[in-house]
Enzyme design. Sequence first.
Site, short mmCIF file in Angstrom:
data_model
loop_
_atom_site.label_atom_id
_atom_site.label_comp_id
_atom_site.label_asym_id
_atom_site.label_seq_id
_atom_site.Cartn_x
_atom_site.Cartn_y
_atom_site.Cartn_z
CG HIS A 1 7.05 20.38 -11.01
ND1 HIS A 1 8.40 20.84 -10.91
CD2 HIS A 1 6.69 20.21 -9.59
CE1 HIS A 1 8.70 20.93 -9.69
NE2 HIS A 1 7.78 20.56 -8.85
CD GLU B 1 1.35 21.50 -8.61
OE1 GLU B 1 1.50 22.31 -7.59
OE2 GLU B 1 2.03 20.69 -9.17
NE ARG C 1 13.74 17.38 -4.91
CZ ARG C 1 12.54 17.60 -5.47
NH1 ARG C 1 12.24 17.26 -6.75
NH2 ARG C 1 11.50 17.88 -4.59
NE ARG D 1 1.30 16.61 -7.14
CZ ARG D 1 2.16 17.41 -6.71
NH1 ARG D 1 2.11 18.11 -5.66
NH2 ARG D 1 3.29 17.71 -7.37
CG ASN E 1 -0.79 17.04 -3.08
OD1 ASN E 1 -0.35 15.77 -2.93
ND2 ASN E 1 -0.31 17.93 -3.53
#
Length: 394
Positions: free
Chosen positions: A180, A382, A241, A91, A9
């Site tokens: 996601h 992940e 956010r 990723r 990642n």
Amino acid sequence: MPTKIMSINAGSSSLKFQLFEMPTEKTVAKGLFERLGSQDNAVFSYSFGTAKEKKELNRFSHKEAVDFLLNFLIEKKILSSLEELKGVGHRVAHGGEAFPHSCVIGIQEEAVIDELCQLAPLHNPVNLVGIRSFKEALPGVKQVAVFDTAFHQTMPSKNYIYPIPYDYYTQDGIRKYGFHGTSHQYVGDEAAKALGEQVESLKIISCHLGNGASICAIKNGKSFDTSMGFTPLAGLMMGTRCGDIDPSILTYLQKNKKMTPEDVEAMMNQQSGFLGVSQLSNDSRDILKAASEDNPQARLALDIFTNRVKTTIGAYAAEMGGIDVVIFTAGIGENSAEIRQLCCSDLAFLGIELDENRNQEGQSFIQKDGKSVYVMVIPTNEELKIAQDTFELV
Ligand code: ADP
């Protein structure tokens, strides 16, 4: 003979890695490079077995970090030779409509990921740096891309087309993509496994609540709807956010406060959410603590956050015509019993009710006995999902 698969990642100044033995899914080693490509020296932390270390290196680019890592794995005898490594999974933030699945990265795929940089200017370019660094260092090893968006490519058009002139979709690619996906798919599959059911037979609502947060409705084993949109700014309120707000706020601020598009973007991405409302912190732990001490803005931030999760669960239950399973995952979802409780309060009419003790203990199943909806806490992974897809493709 077990196979070694690396999961990567790459961020703008970091590179996370995890080395798996497959098909046993055992983690052999994992770690992180930070401060790459900066004026500072890079920092490398890793663990394998019981060994753990953090050390400062020289100034490193991503490519130098990759070369260092491969040498390090050989030196420490974690790999006997580079031949042992059968695949590297990366990723990749944005696969647009071109990638409904993970794929082996050939010349053509790399070019498309490059084109998609315009949709994910902060993420795809650094993901590509990771891919190219490994390609150069390991020319004989297959590189695989695992996209955050791919799982959501199954959404019906009524859930991904925005009600703006259609040409913006056909000509500019403006639609809901969702993110996601790797996490939602992983925890959805894990829930089905734990229940001894086929994922295709379940209506699942997966709540990935971390610093970034999104919810996914999984119907027939496929993403049916999700809360993030054209970008990861949409939907729920997050650490910094704002999630969904009236779009006119943007033009209002630009016209009346003389804010530039960049100012507005920074406000919505970096100064909003938990941080913006509480004026304290983006970290839910700080918010929970302040709310328990009667800080009104922290309480408000918590109320907005949990209310958005709740209304999204309600909306997705309506869209799917019911729910069998609600999953909580990621930093907040896995760790905060209080937030899980607030998100599920008032949902008894849908069959969602938590058992206080099970929730406090963070057990895998936290619903009250006899309730029709399973509520589960499932740690996301992940990295493992990236390794699983990579193993399957190589
Ligand atoms: P991301 O991957 O999006 O950066 P994570 O999934 O790591 O985020 O989640 C980070 C969030 O998890 C932070 O807001 C942090 O406060 C929250 N978190 C971690 N542990 C706890 C806890 N024990 N209680 C409440 N929140 C927690």
